[in-house]
Design an enzyme around this catalytic site. Structure first.
Site, short mmCIF file in Angstrom:
data_model
loop_
_atom_site.label_atom_id
_atom_site.label_comp_id
_atom_site.label_asym_id
_atom_site.label_seq_id
_atom_site.Cartn_x
_atom_site.Cartn_y
_atom_site.Cartn_z
N GLU A 68 33.58 48.09 34.15
CA GLU A 68 34.60 47.23 33.50
C GLU A 68 34.92 47.74 32.09
O GLU A 68 34.97 46.98 31.13
CB GLU A 68 34.11 45.77 33.44
CG GLU A 68 33.74 45.17 34.79
CD GLU A 68 34.94 44.89 35.70
OE1 GLU A 68 36.10 45.07 35.27
OE2 GLU A 68 34.69 44.53 36.86
N CYS A 70 48.87 42.55 54.06
CA CYS A 70 49.40 43.34 55.18
C CYS A 70 48.46 44.43 55.68
O CYS A 70 48.74 45.06 56.69
CB CYS A 70 50.75 43.95 54.80
SG CYS A 70 50.60 45.41 53.75
N CYS A 91 49.29 45.68 48.21
CA CYS A 91 50.07 46.91 48.13
C CYS A 91 51.27 46.64 47.23
O CYS A 91 51.57 45.48 46.91
CB CYS A 91 50.51 47.37 49.52
SG CYS A 91 51.80 46.34 50.23
#
Ligand code: ADP
Ligand code: MG
Ligand code: ZN
Length: 184
Positions: free
Chosen positions: A85, A146, A175
Site C-alpha cells: 500500500e 462481466c 474492466c
C-alpha cells in the site's frame, strides 16, 4: 547497486499476494527483509500485511518515509525492503527521490500499491515511482460485473450491502467498460 520494483493495479488484482510470494522466496533463500505497511491500512489486520485471500506476514507499521529510513538504520545489515500500500506513505519530498536514495545505498526495494483511485486518477507519487523503477508489474483483477480483465477500482456506495466479500469491502474491481458504465 540496488533495485526498485513496483507491483501495481486495481483492488483485488493480487498485488499483496505477489508481494508476499516474493517475500516467501526471500525466506527460502534465507535473506532477511523489512516489510512495511502504512498504519492507515487496517482492513484485515493492524500489524500484518494481509491479502484478500488471507495470506499474511507481520509488518512494521509506518506513516512516513522517514519511519522507513529510521527502521532501516536500526537494521543496517538488512538490504531488502518491501512496502505494501505504498500509495499511502507520506513524504514531504517527492517520494521517488527517497526510494532512489535507498537504491543507491544498495537496497533491493519491492513496492506494491494502487496505481489509480476509484475515479481513475493516478495516485500522487505512484507515476513517478513507476517511471524510475527498474521493473513495473501491472496486475489485473477479474471484473466483478462481466468477468473480463479488470484494471479499475470502483467505490461501492449504496450498493455496499449487496457485496459480501470479506468484512468491510468498499470497492470492487471493474474492466474499463463496466467502470465507465458506472458513470466514472
Ligand atoms: P490486492 O492487494 O491487489 O488488493 P490481494 O493480493 O489482497 O489483492 O488479493 C488477491 C485475491 O483476491 C485473489 O487471489 C482472489 O483470491 C481474491 N479476489 C476476490 N475477488 C477477486 C476478483 N474480482 N479478481 C481477482 N481476485 C479476486
Ligand atoms: Mg493489497
Ligand atoms: Zn466488465
Amino acid at each position: 547497486m540496488g533495485r526498485i520494483e513496483i507491483i501495481c493495479g486495481p483492488m483485488f488484482s493480487g498485488k499483496t499476494e505477489e508481494l508476499l510470494r516474493k517475500i516467501n522466496r526471500f525466506k527460502y533463500s534465507k535473506k532477511e527483509f523489512l516489510l512495511f505497511k502504512p498504519k492507515i491500512d487496517v482492513r484485515y489486520s493492524k500489524s500484518k500485511v494481509t491479502s484478500h485471500n488471507k495470506s499474511k506476514e507481520t509488518a512494521h507499521l509506518i506513516d512516513t518515509i522517514d519511519d522507513v529510513k529510521r527502521i532501516c538504520e536500526k537494521h543496517k545489515d538488512i538490504k531488502i525492503i518491501a512496502v505494501d500500500e505504498v500509495q499511502f506513505i507520506k513524504s514531504n519530498r517527492p517520494l521517488y527521490l527517497d526510494f532512489l536514495t535507498l537504491k543507491s545505498k544498495g537496497y533491493e526495494i519491492i513496492l506494491s500499491g494502487l496505481d489509480m483511485d476509484y475515479r481513475g486518477v493516478p495516485f500522487p507519487l505512484i507515476p513517478e515511482i513507476m517511471a524510475i523503477a527498474d521493473e513495473v508489474i501491472k496486475l489485473k483483477a477479474v471484473c466483478f460485473d462481466c468477468g473480463q480483465d479488470a484494471g479499475m477500482s470502483h467505490k461501492l456506495l449504496k450498493e455496499k450491502e449487496i457485496v459480501d466479500i470479506g468484512a468491510n469491502e468498499k470497492y470492487k474491481a471493474l474492466c474499463f467498460k463496466c467502470w465507465k458504465n458506472k458513470g466514472e
